[in-house]
Design an enzyme around this catalytic site. Structure first.
Site, PDB file in Angstrom:
ATOM      1  N   ALA A   1     -10.716  -5.396  11.990  1.00  0.00           N
ATOM      2  CA  ALA A   1      -9.505  -5.784  11.268  1.00  0.00           C
ATOM      3  C   ALA A   1      -8.255  -5.258  11.955  1.00  0.00           C
ATOM      4  O   ALA A   1      -7.258  -5.979  12.108  1.00  0.00           O
ATOM      5  CB  ALA A   1      -9.571  -5.275   9.827  1.00  0.00           C
ATOM      6  N   LYS A   2      -8.301  -4.009  12.389  1.00  0.00           N
ATOM      7  CA  LYS A   2      -7.127  -3.406  13.033  1.00  0.00           C
ATOM      8  C   LYS A   2      -6.863  -4.017  14.410  1.00  0.00           C
ATOM      9  O   LYS A   2      -5.702  -4.130  14.832  1.00  0.00           O
ATOM     10  CB  LYS A   2      -7.305  -1.893  13.126  1.00  0.00           C
ATOM     11  CG  LYS A   2      -7.267  -1.186  11.775  1.00  0.00           C
ATOM     12  CD  LYS A   2      -5.988  -1.490  10.997  1.00  0.00           C
ATOM     13  CE  LYS A   2      -5.787  -0.560   9.812  1.00  0.00           C
ATOM     14  NZ  LYS A   2      -4.565  -0.909   9.042  1.00  0.00           N
TER      15      LYS A   2
ATOM     16  N   ARG B   1       1.024   5.910  -1.771  1.00  0.00           N
ATOM     17  CA  ARG B   1       0.678   7.227  -1.220  1.00  0.00           C
ATOM     18  C   ARG B   1       0.647   7.143   0.302  1.00  0.00           C
ATOM     19  O   ARG B   1       0.771   6.068   0.882  1.00  0.00           O
ATOM     20  CB  ARG B   1      -0.691   7.687  -1.751  1.00  0.00           C
ATOM     21  CG  ARG B   1      -1.831   6.736  -1.421  1.00  0.00           C
ATOM     22  CD  ARG B   1      -3.119   7.080  -2.140  1.00  0.00           C
ATOM     23  NE  ARG B   1      -2.954   7.040  -3.587  1.00  0.00           N
ATOM     24  CZ  ARG B   1      -3.005   5.912  -4.306  1.00  0.00           C
ATOM     25  NH1 ARG B   1      -3.213   4.745  -3.700  1.00  0.00           N
ATOM     26  NH2 ARG B   1      -2.827   5.943  -5.605  1.00  0.00           N
TER      27      ARG B   1
ATOM     28  N   TYR C   1     -13.467  -2.131   9.864  1.00  0.00           N
ATOM     29  CA  TYR C   1     -12.107  -1.598   9.979  1.00  0.00           C
ATOM     30  C   TYR C   1     -11.563  -1.769  11.400  1.00  0.00           C
ATOM     31  O   TYR C   1     -10.420  -2.191  11.597  1.00  0.00           O
ATOM     32  CB  TYR C   1     -12.127  -0.119   9.580  1.00  0.00           C
ATOM     33  CG  TYR C   1     -10.787   0.562   9.521  1.00  0.00           C
ATOM     34  CD1 TYR C   1      -9.937   0.379   8.439  1.00  0.00           C
ATOM     35  CD2 TYR C   1     -10.383   1.435  10.534  1.00  0.00           C
ATOM     36  CE1 TYR C   1      -8.711   1.035   8.363  1.00  0.00           C
ATOM     37  CE2 TYR C   1      -9.166   2.087  10.460  1.00  0.00           C
ATOM     38  CZ  TYR C   1      -8.331   1.880   9.377  1.00  0.00           C
ATOM     39  OH  TYR C   1      -7.121   2.524   9.319  1.00  0.00           O
TER      40      TYR C   1
ATOM     41  N   GLY D   1       0.823  -1.203   0.000  1.00  0.00           N
ATOM     42  CA  GLY D   1       0.000   0.000   0.000  1.00  0.00           C
ATOM     43  C   GLY D   1       0.856   1.251   0.000  1.00  0.00           C
ATOM     44  O   GLY D   1       0.572   2.227   0.685  1.00  0.00           O
ATOM     45  N   ALA D   2       1.918   1.237  -0.800  1.00  0.00           N
ATOM     46  CA  ALA D   2       2.978   2.245  -0.681  1.00  0.00           C
ATOM     47  C   ALA D   2       2.929   3.321  -1.755  1.00  0.00           C
ATOM     48  O   ALA D   2       3.882   4.085  -1.908  1.00  0.00           O
ATOM     49  CB  ALA D   2       4.342   1.569  -0.697  1.00  0.00           C
TER      50      ALA D   2
ATOM     51  N   ASP E   1      -2.303  -7.453  -5.601  1.00  0.00           N
ATOM     52  CA  ASP E   1      -3.462  -7.501  -4.717  1.00  0.00           C
ATOM     53  C   ASP E   1      -3.071  -8.386  -3.545  1.00  0.00           C
ATOM     54  O   ASP E   1      -2.954  -9.600  -3.694  1.00  0.00           O
ATOM     55  CB  ASP E   1      -4.664  -8.078  -5.461  1.00  0.00           C
ATOM     56  CG  ASP E   1      -5.910  -8.215  -4.582  1.00  0.00           C
ATOM     57  OD1 ASP E   1      -5.812  -8.012  -3.351  1.00  0.00           O
ATOM     58  OD2 ASP E   1      -6.980  -8.543  -5.125  1.00  0.00           O
ATOM     59  N   VAL E   2      -2.855  -7.790  -2.384  1.00  0.00           N
ATOM     60  CA  VAL E   2      -2.322  -8.554  -1.252  1.00  0.00           C
ATOM     61  C   VAL E   2      -3.296  -9.589  -0.715  1.00  0.00           C
ATOM     62  O   VAL E   2      -2.911 -10.455   0.076  1.00  0.00           O
ATOM     63  CB  VAL E   2      -1.868  -7.621  -0.108  1.00  0.00           C
ATOM     64  CG1 VAL E   2      -0.720  -6.727  -0.551  1.00  0.00           C
ATOM     65  CG2 VAL E   2      -3.033  -6.803   0.438  1.00  0.00           C
TER      66      VAL E   2
ATOM     67  N   SER F   1      -4.327   0.634  14.128  1.00  0.00           N
ATOM     68  CA  SER F   1      -4.945   1.954  14.158  1.00  0.00           C
ATOM     69  C   SER F   1      -5.550   2.194  15.523  1.00  0.00           C
ATOM     70  O   SER F   1      -5.919   1.251  16.231  1.00  0.00           O
ATOM     71  CB  SER F   1      -6.043   2.049  13.084  1.00  0.00           C
ATOM     72  OG  SER F   1      -6.833   3.210  13.248  1.00  0.00           O
TER      73      SER F   1
END
Length: 252
Positions: free
Chosen positions: A156-157, A15, A153, A12-13, A62-63, A141
């Site tokens: 997941a975090k 940006r 989210y 995801g690098a 696509d990870v 996060s």
């Protein structure tokens, strides 16, 4: 410069935090694979790194796809060298209140954040354990503590924190550490998207958030990249299984 030219992969690098991390690691002498969904999106970061004399490679991946992950890691090992640093940063938002959240919203977030971190870590750990040295840094996060409209989210975090601690236990004897960085409010495309989702002016949102943060400012991607760089470094070998909140103050 690092005394050892380790190879790093940052997902995801293209940006935001991922791009800042890739560039930070490159400045320390790492060769960096810049992974994102589209190779073309990652190329701009690679160009900035190489313009400063660094080594970098753009890889489309696509990870959440096991075959693509395997191919990407093989390509990095062949073109840059065996990867010994992995930053699992790739992430997406599909925010909604629980009663409006679709199964697709849930699965998409879980697949990118959790399955993606699992697939990438499983693929890269083979290189790390073979060489007796490795650093895995997962992006959690502050939302792991719960956040309205982010059941997927947040889950997941939070899951990434348990994943981190388990990898630290399993891989420690091979010289591999695993830690998580949990940012607070950081100025990125994702937080801008959150403002748009709830219909709030982004500049106004940042002002409100800054007033709530002890250091009286919101974070920037470089704040997170600095902490990741430490955890990915030679001097962090006795730090493992930790979740570090980088949020401008304590979170309750």
């Amino acid at each position: 410069m690092s005394p050892t030219p380790r190879v790093a992969i940052v997902t995801g690098a293209a940006r935001g935090i991922g791009a800042a991390t890739a560039e930070r690691l490159a400045r320390e002498g790492r060769a960096v694979a810049v992974l994102d969904l589209k190779e073309t999106d990652a190329q701009a970061v690679v160009d900035r790194i190489t313009a400063e004399g660094g080594r970098a490679l753009a890889v489309g991946c696509d990870v959440s796809d096991a075959d693509q992950v395997a191919a990407a890691v093989d390509a990095v090992a062949e073109r840059l060298g065996p990867p010994q640093i992995l930053v699992n940063n790739a992430g997406v938002l599909r925010d909604n209140l629980l009663f409006k959240m679709s199964v697709e919203d849930w699965d998409t977030v879980m697949n990118v954040h959790l399955k993606g971190a699992f697939l990438m870590s499983r693929a890269v750990q083979a290189h790390m354990t073979e060489h007796g040295w490795g650093r895995i840094v997962n992006l959690s996060s502050s939302s792991a503590q719960g956040n309205r409209g982010q059941a997927n989210y947040s889950a997941a975090k939070a899951g990434l924190q348990g994943f981190t601690k388990t990898l630290a236990i399993e891989l420690g004897k091979f010289g591999v550490t695993c830690n998580a960085v949990a940012p607070g409010f950081v100025e990125t495309d994702m937080t801008r998207a959150t403002a748009e989702r709830i219909g709030v002016d982004y500049a106004a949102m940042k002002e409100v958030k800054a007033a709530e943060i002890p250091v009286r400012r919101v974070g920037v991607p470089e704040d997170i990249a600095d902490t990741i760089a430490f955890l990915a470094g030679e001097g962090a070998g006795f730090v493992s299984g930790q979740v570090i909140y980088v949020a401008g103050g304590p979170l309750s």
